[in-house]
Design an enzyme around this catalytic site. Sequence first.
Site, PDB file in Angstrom:
ATOM      1  N   GLU A 134      26.189   9.879 -37.595  1.00  0.00           N
ATOM      2  CA  GLU A 134      25.823  10.171 -38.974  1.00  0.00           C
ATOM      3  C   GLU A 134      26.914   9.642 -39.908  1.00  0.00           C
ATOM      4  O   GLU A 134      28.083   9.823 -39.602  1.00  0.00           O
ATOM      5  CB  GLU A 134      25.647  11.675 -39.215  1.00  0.00           C
ATOM      6  N   ALA A 269      32.409  18.818 -37.106  1.00  0.00           N
ATOM      7  CA  ALA A 269      31.479  18.931 -35.983  1.00  0.00           C
ATOM      8  C   ALA A 269      30.222  18.162 -36.354  1.00  0.00           C
ATOM      9  O   ALA A 269      30.039  17.799 -37.516  1.00  0.00           O
ATOM     10  CB  ALA A 269      31.134  20.399 -35.716  1.00  0.00           C
ATOM     11  N   GLU A 271      25.874  17.814 -35.573  1.00  0.00           N
ATOM     12  CA  GLU A 271      24.718  18.548 -35.054  1.00  0.00           C
ATOM     13  C   GLU A 271      23.755  17.733 -34.203  1.00  0.00           C
ATOM     14  O   GLU A 271      22.549  17.934 -34.301  1.00  0.00           O
ATOM     15  CB  GLU A 271      23.951  19.141 -36.241  1.00  0.00           C
ATOM     16  N   ASN A 272      24.245  16.826 -33.353  1.00  0.00           N
ATOM     17  CA  ASN A 272      23.330  16.097 -32.471  1.00  0.00           C
ATOM     18  C   ASN A 272      22.457  17.100 -31.728  1.00  0.00           C
ATOM     19  O   ASN A 272      22.976  18.041 -31.122  1.00  0.00           O
ATOM     20  CB  ASN A 272      24.117  15.277 -31.459  1.00  0.00           C
ATOM     21  N   HIS A 304      26.878  26.984 -38.145  1.00  0.00           N
ATOM     22  CA  HIS A 304      26.421  25.912 -39.028  1.00  0.00           C
ATOM     23  C   HIS A 304      25.683  24.838 -38.218  1.00  0.00           C
ATOM     24  O   HIS A 304      24.562  24.448 -38.547  1.00  0.00           O
ATOM     25  CB  HIS A 304      27.637  25.305 -39.740  1.00  0.00           C
ATOM     26  N   GLU A 305      26.311  24.398 -37.138  1.00  0.00           N
ATOM     27  CA  GLU A 305      25.713  23.306 -36.361  1.00  0.00           C
ATOM     28  C   GLU A 305      24.431  23.765 -35.680  1.00  0.00           C
ATOM     29  O   GLU A 305      23.466  23.004 -35.596  1.00  0.00           O
ATOM     30  CB  GLU A 305      26.717  22.783 -35.323  1.00  0.00           C
ATOM     31  N   HIS A 308      21.510  23.711 -37.899  1.00  0.00           N
ATOM     32  CA  HIS A 308      20.988  22.349 -38.066  1.00  0.00           C
ATOM     33  C   HIS A 308      19.923  21.994 -37.021  1.00  0.00           C
ATOM     34  O   HIS A 308      19.139  21.077 -37.236  1.00  0.00           O
ATOM     35  CB  HIS A 308      22.121  21.336 -37.913  1.00  0.00           C
ATOM     36  N   GLU A 327      22.540  20.064 -45.482  1.00  0.00           N
ATOM     37  CA  GLU A 327      23.878  20.646 -45.467  1.00  0.00           C
ATOM     38  C   GLU A 327      23.998  21.954 -46.241  1.00  0.00           C
ATOM     39  O   GLU A 327      24.686  22.868 -45.820  1.00  0.00           O
ATOM     40  CB  GLU A 327      24.906  19.629 -45.967  1.00  0.00           C
TER      41      GLU A 327
HETATM   42 ZN    ZN Z   1      26.273  20.236 -41.483  1.00  0.00          ZN
END
Ligand code: ZN
Length: 847
Positions: A134, A269, A271-272, A304-305, A308, A327
């Site tokens: 990303e 970090a 978020e794959n 957070h991740e 996602h 985000e």
């Molecule tokens: Zn994020």
Amino acid sequence: MTEATGHRLPKSVDPRHYRLSLSLDLAAASFAGQEEIEVQVHEAVSEIELHAVELEVGQTRLRGRQGEVLEAKVRLEPADGLAVVELASPAAPGLWSLELGFSGRLNDKLRGLYRSTYQRDDGTQATIAASQFEPTDARRAFPCFDEPDRKATFSVTLEADEGLLAVSNGALVEAVPAGQGRVRHRFADTIPMSTYLVAMVVGPLEASGPVDVDGVALSVVHRPGKGELRPYALEVGAHALRFFSGWFAIDYPGTKLDLIALPDFAAGAMENLGAVTFREPLLLVDPKRASRAELERVADVICHEIAHMWFGDLVTMRWWNGLWLNEAFATYMEMLCVDAFRPEWERWVTFGRSRAAALATDGLSTTRPIEYPVGRPEEAEGMFDVLTYEKGAGVLRMLERYLGEDRFRLGIRLYLDRHEYANAETTDLWDAIEAATGEPVRSVMDSWIFQAGYPLVEAELAQGHLELRQSPFRYLADRPAPGGRWRVPLVVRRSAGGEVAEHRLLLDAETASLELGEADWVVANAGGWGFFRVAYSDRLARSLLEHLGELEPLERFCLASDTWATVLAGRLGLERFRELADRLGGERDPNVWSQMASALGLLDLVAEGDGRRALASYTCRLAGPALEAVGWERQPGEAETTGTLRATLVSTLGLVGADPQVRRRAAEAYASDIEGRQPIDPDLAPAVLAVVAAAGGPKEYEAFLSRYRSPATPQEEMRYLYGLAGFPQPELARRTLEMCLGEVRTQNAGYVVGAMLSNRHVGHLAWSFIKEHWDELAARLPDNTIPRMLEGVSSLCRRELAADVHAFLADHPVRAGQRMVDQARERLDVHVAFAEREGPRLAQVLG
Ligand SMILES: [Zn+2]
């Protein structure tokens, strides 16, 4: 919003499925790949455009359903990052398979497919291949349709030397010998997803046995020997998976979830889907040796991740202009999830601080709207900032409080339901929330999303009426205002004779009048949820000071933050800040204190002579009794956040106050730790190290350095690294700066130099160093860390130094994130103006 000023791939050909096979040679830092992309050709084409950057692309052909083959060759267009497949004859509409062979190098810039290294216990170097795609770096690993709305499924195969661990988005299906000591790892197909979410990690790594979380296999992946640092991540990860599948009422969209700690990582970090990557200190932690704030940060990032996986991976923004959809929501959901994980941390009060950072940036004329047209990829890179994340989350929280959490959640569920496995835009979100709640959400939110800045709401009580007026808040009155008028959802609370009542209104004109009757006090941003500032009339401000204890912590935080901002902007004199500070002796919320501490920290940068003596002594009078009240030692039964408060008080007293007693006590705590008698209380450790560094010299420096080189935990490594930035001696500062071009990992170097810019003793040296090594820093450090390093220039608030900063940075643009640099420069002007206005009066106001 508009999409196209930069180049976009034509829609005549759509990817459906990637069969992607990469063979990695870690020792040679290279890879070779084969892919077959199943594409739907919508209209006859003689060329197919894909993205490819710094790749050699060889053998190419197009194979039809019936086995027909169209030979092809590839033309690279490096300026646009394109590989254009030229077909020998046109391909008719229908399904085709595009076959490509390619190769590339593992780079050291922490983007695309890159190399990360660590030192083994025997001193040899271990190499990992890791991906960070990303926003637009998947094209550096394999030719692809690298735009977020070109979703496809992926089946990934990774070949590497035996004995290495390989991770991708899907579960490992098989690992079979491929001859000559090589192993081929084949992973299960993914759901339809964007290219920027593909993950590939291969190296000498170790994985925890999977934990079963309602059918999802959750693991932590890390370098060998760090296994004891993973249980906390597994605990938080399991909590988050359960929390979100409940909150969204949609199952986790993958089958397994690996949380992967990487020694080198440019962002925090990523978020794959199913294979989330992290910086080590944001995933691996020993709860017994970490401060509460460090544990909170790790929980934040994991939650957070994982948010996602739904918001971003399952439903994705159509184009980068909508990045905030990803985000801001992940940031908002992170608060909800961590608040449920540890309610005693009062996560939403602490959010006030990060939101205040967004307010600070958004009050500059160089700010931007949350959403704006994005053309070229470089512009997308500039969007990963406090406005997308914290302002975005702040306005969502304002909306959620206005609608109520349950109704807000209904709208979000509808949105995810409508757009799962696909892409969406801002307007789709408002459609869904309006459909679920019947409220005119769009017209309110448009004024916050598409307009930069925020209002200052002036409040005055006259004859029983609260008179309200909005105008754009700005720090520099002579710069253009970022916005005009907002639709402000206001909640007002007033107390009269002990009776408290709340009133709601939507302030959409410039002024409004609210009949309140007489009141002892009025809070114009009740709960503290609004993304705006309040300027109370003198009378209302005094009455609030009289009743501070009746306000909620976040309301007191807003009062402190708004008061300080209006002083910084020159609307009020420094006396008003002092009046407020004088009342805070009994305050026990660490966030309110941190606001005061950062104000005192800025005063410390501008103070001179008598002013500095007055500031130090005022700081001791202000914070000393508060530290005495909470004590140095953790008390049984004290609030979870008290340790954070204690640390703020210790660092403020030890640094700004130069309090000899606090410095002695910090030195004792440090000595006792270093001599192995008793470790420093983890909550206090960063503060103690900062105080020891500020009062220390070569002996302490050497000790810090050796702890940094052999740390017990990733958090300890960071504490000692940043500790090195806090020494006042020029010769020690020069050593630290030199390390930033060598020993310090490139992911951290920019942040260390940035911290040194804010050290008032050596900031000018750090600045000279940046100028002198500009090209080297730009070549060496990840692009995204350069503007973050330069954020520190706002601390160089002497006029001559500031002029030099402006002259140099005007001539030296950065590759990504230029707007952040422009904001740092404007903040520098704010500080210079403040220093010249209030600096000479410090002794008088604080004496
Ligand atoms: Zn994020």
